[in-house]
Scaffold this active site. Structure first.
Site, PDB file in Angstrom:
ATOM      1  N   LYS A 196      -5.067 -10.698 -34.836  1.00 14.61           N
ATOM      2  CA  LYS A 196      -4.546 -11.093 -33.740  1.00 14.61           C
ATOM      3  C   LYS A 196      -4.624 -10.028 -32.465  1.00 14.61           C
ATOM      4  CE  LYS A 196      -2.175 -13.699 -30.987  1.00 14.61           C
ATOM      5  NZ  LYS A 196      -0.653 -14.019 -30.760  1.00 14.61           N
ATOM      6  N   HIS A 228       6.119 -17.163 -35.167  1.00 19.98           N
ATOM      7  CA  HIS A 228       6.911 -15.852 -35.327  1.00 19.98           C
ATOM      8  C   HIS A 228       8.133 -16.107 -36.134  1.00 19.98           C
ATOM      9  CE1 HIS A 228       4.494 -14.269 -31.853  1.00 19.98           C
ATOM     10  NE2 HIS A 228       4.427 -15.791 -31.462  1.00 19.98           N
ATOM     11  N   ASP A 284       3.906 -21.672 -32.218  1.00 19.24           N
ATOM     12  CA  ASP A 284       4.587 -20.515 -31.479  1.00 19.24           C
ATOM     13  C   ASP A 284       5.862 -20.413 -31.352  1.00 19.24           C
ATOM     14  OD1 ASP A 284       4.331 -18.126 -30.180  1.00 19.24           O
ATOM     15  OD2 ASP A 284       3.877 -19.257 -28.205  1.00 19.24           O
ATOM     16  N   HIS A 309       0.665 -21.120 -35.979  1.00 24.90           N
ATOM     17  CA  HIS A 309       1.153 -19.963 -35.345  1.00 24.90           C
ATOM     18  C   HIS A 309       2.683 -19.849 -35.083  1.00 24.90           C
ATOM     19  CE1 HIS A 309       0.243 -17.343 -31.537  1.00 24.90           C
ATOM     20  NE2 HIS A 309       1.719 -17.354 -31.619  1.00 24.90           N
ATOM     21  N   HIS A 323      -4.411 -14.100 -27.852  1.00 29.20           N
ATOM     22  CA  HIS A 323      -3.330 -14.487 -26.996  1.00 29.20           C
ATOM     23  C   HIS A 323      -4.343 -14.422 -25.505  1.00 29.20           C
ATOM     24  CE1 HIS A 323       0.735 -14.726 -24.961  1.00 29.20           C
ATOM     25  NE2 HIS A 323      -0.090 -14.353 -23.958  1.00 29.20           N
ATOM     26  N   HIS A 362      -2.094 -21.249 -28.494  1.00 24.32           N
ATOM     27  CA  HIS A 362      -1.201 -21.677 -27.593  1.00 24.32           C
ATOM     28  C   HIS A 362      -1.750 -21.975 -26.178  1.00 24.32           C
ATOM     29  CE1 HIS A 362      -0.800 -17.592 -26.505  1.00 24.32           C
ATOM     30  NE2 HIS A 362       0.147 -17.336 -27.705  1.00 24.32           N
TER      31      HIS A 362
HETATM   32  C1  NCD Z   1       6.037 -14.486 -28.502  1.00 27.37           C
HETATM   33  C2  NCD Z   1       7.311 -13.959 -28.963  1.00 27.37           C
HETATM   34  O1  NCD Z   1       8.426 -14.084 -28.862  1.00 27.37           O
HETATM   35  O2  NCD Z   1       6.978 -13.161 -29.709  1.00 27.37           O
HETATM   36  N1  NCD Z   1       6.683 -15.278 -26.832  1.00 27.37           N
HETATM   37  C3  NCD Z   1       6.151 -16.263 -26.459  1.00 27.37           C
HETATM   38  O3  NCD Z   1       6.631 -16.694 -25.169  1.00 27.37           O
HETATM   39  N2  NCD Z   1       5.358 -17.177 -27.056  1.00 27.37           N
HETATM   40  C4  NCD Z   1       4.877 -14.042 -28.128  1.00 27.37           C
HETATM   41  C5  NCD Z   1       3.561 -14.708 -27.861  1.00 27.37           C
HETATM   42  O4  NCD Z   1       3.215 -15.496 -28.720  1.00 27.37           O
HETATM   43  O5  NCD Z   1       3.186 -14.876 -26.719  1.00 27.37           O
HETATM   44 ZN    ZN Z   2       3.216 -16.353 -30.389  1.00 30.12          ZN
END
Ligand code: NCD
Ligand code: ZN
Length: 357
Positions: free
Chosen positions: A102, A18, A257, A16, A139, A177
């Site tokens: 997702k 970003h 995450d 997971h 999520h 998460h």
């Molecule tokens: C994530 C993001 O910034 O894209 N932020 C977070 O707090 N985890 C999005 C997500 O996974 O909820």
């Molecule tokens: Zn995330």
């Protein structure tokens, strides 16, 4: 007996992550490529990655941003919307590059405005996913502002996830998460297996939810760099997550995450949700496992169970962590002059990942 000074394990993956896009990619891809062989890449760009063609184009941009000689492999995902056509699932599956879809409840977190407004709207898509073995990545938070922010995961499970599981008993689902004892217990109660014998139910756990309770948000003042969604919870929930991660139960696996937000976006009157953990991810997980004397269990969690869940081969290469203190930098270079503040900035971490050849 002297404690082992090194720990060698199969090279891990991040289930997971970003990475963002554009000018962020050279930074984010380099951080993850130094730690992980592969990563499930979240689709919450602005605008979101909603179809296979967009996922393939995003994948190409990530590959182009890899450091020289890196074989880092991005595993792509689609962003489910109210209007995702069920036929998109076959296209995604046939591409070989898309490994999950997702679900963001609309408005639940960063860049989730295009998310699903009512799960019943996407049942035909979930039907197609169940048929083709495409995992649903969830999520798991309600967006109802009447619900206390610390209860939103538990309420989501009861109101929305349970009904989906009952309607689609063969669907592969990852509860992403997870942050509560409730979520860990719910995952443990799911016993289904797919045709390969892998679990139908998985859950990712972040390093920060293993290391911190919600007290970290308020230690001596408001600490925006510890703010993420789902938000950190009470100490007893952290303990339940440590139990799950270190149990050897293959339904729980690593997902950082890691969610980069430039310093100014975090240190603000309305700071963004997301913690940057990718640059020191394995070291942070090792610290959490060491707290439970469970370092021998790190390999399953970080390097085996996620690959098994997704039906991908485990990595052949190995990595080594050395017991050697390292200080997390106060700031790392990122888009603007301000840079970005990693989680645990200024702290001393007891383990160091040796550079991967
Ligand atoms: C994530 C993001 O910034 O894209 N932020 C977070 O707090 N985890 C999005 C997500 O996974 O909820
Ligand atoms: Zn995330």
């Amino acid at each position: 007996m002297t404690e082992a000074q090194t720990l060698t394990l199969i090279r891990p993956d991040d289930w997971h992550l970003h990475l963002r896009d554009g000018a962020a990619l050279p930074h984010t891809v380099a951080w993850s490529a130094a730690q992980f062989a592969r990563a499930i890449v979240m689709p919450n760009l602005m605008p979101p990655v909603v179809d296979t063609a967009q996922a393939l184009a995003y994948r190409a941009r990530i590959l182009a941003a890899r450091p020289a000689h890196s074989a880092f492999e991005p595993l792509m995902t689609l962003y489910l919307t109210d209007s995702t056509p069920p036929a998109e699932i076959a296209r995604a599956k046939d591409s070989g590059a898309v490994h999950g879809v997702k679900l963001y409840p609309a408005g639940a977190t960063t860049n989730s405005d295009s998310g699903v407004t009512a799960l019943s709207r996407v049942y035909p898509v979930l039907e197609a996913m169940q048929r083709s073995g495409m995992p649903l990545l969830v999520h798991g938070e309600v967006t109802d502002t009447e619900v206390d922010v610390f209860d939103r995961e538990a309420v989501f499970i009861e109101r929305h996830l349970d009904p989906v599981r009952r309607a689609f008993p063969e669907l592969k689902i990852v509860l992403e998460h997870i942050t509560t004892a409730d979520a860990a217990a719910w995952v443990r109660a799911q016993h289904g297996r797919d045709a390969r014998g892998a679990p139908l139910q998985g859950a990712t756990i972040t390093a920060h939810h293993l290391l911190y309770s919600r007290n970290a948000l308020f230690a001596g003042g408001l600490r925006p760099h510890y703010y993420c969604l789902p938000v950190l919870k009470r100490a007893r929930h952290r303990a339940a997550l440590l139990d799950a991660a270190t149990s050897g139960d293959a339904r729980f696996f690593l997902g950082t995450d890691s969610a980069p937000h430039a310093r100014a976006a975090k240190e603000s009157g309305c700071g963004c949700a997301g913690c940057l953990t990718a640059p020191h991810a394995l070291e942070l997980y090792a610290q959490a496992f060491a707290e439970r004397d469970a370092l021998p269990r790190l390999e399953g969690f970080a390097s085996c169970f996620g690959a098994d869940f997704y039906g991908l081969p485990r990595n052949a290469a190995r990595v080594t962590l050395r017991r050697e203190a390292q200080r997390v930098p106060d700031v790392l270079p990122y888009l603007g002059d301000d840079g970005i503040v990693p989680l645990a900035a200024g702290d001393s971490l007891p383990w160091r990942l040796l550079p991967v050849a």
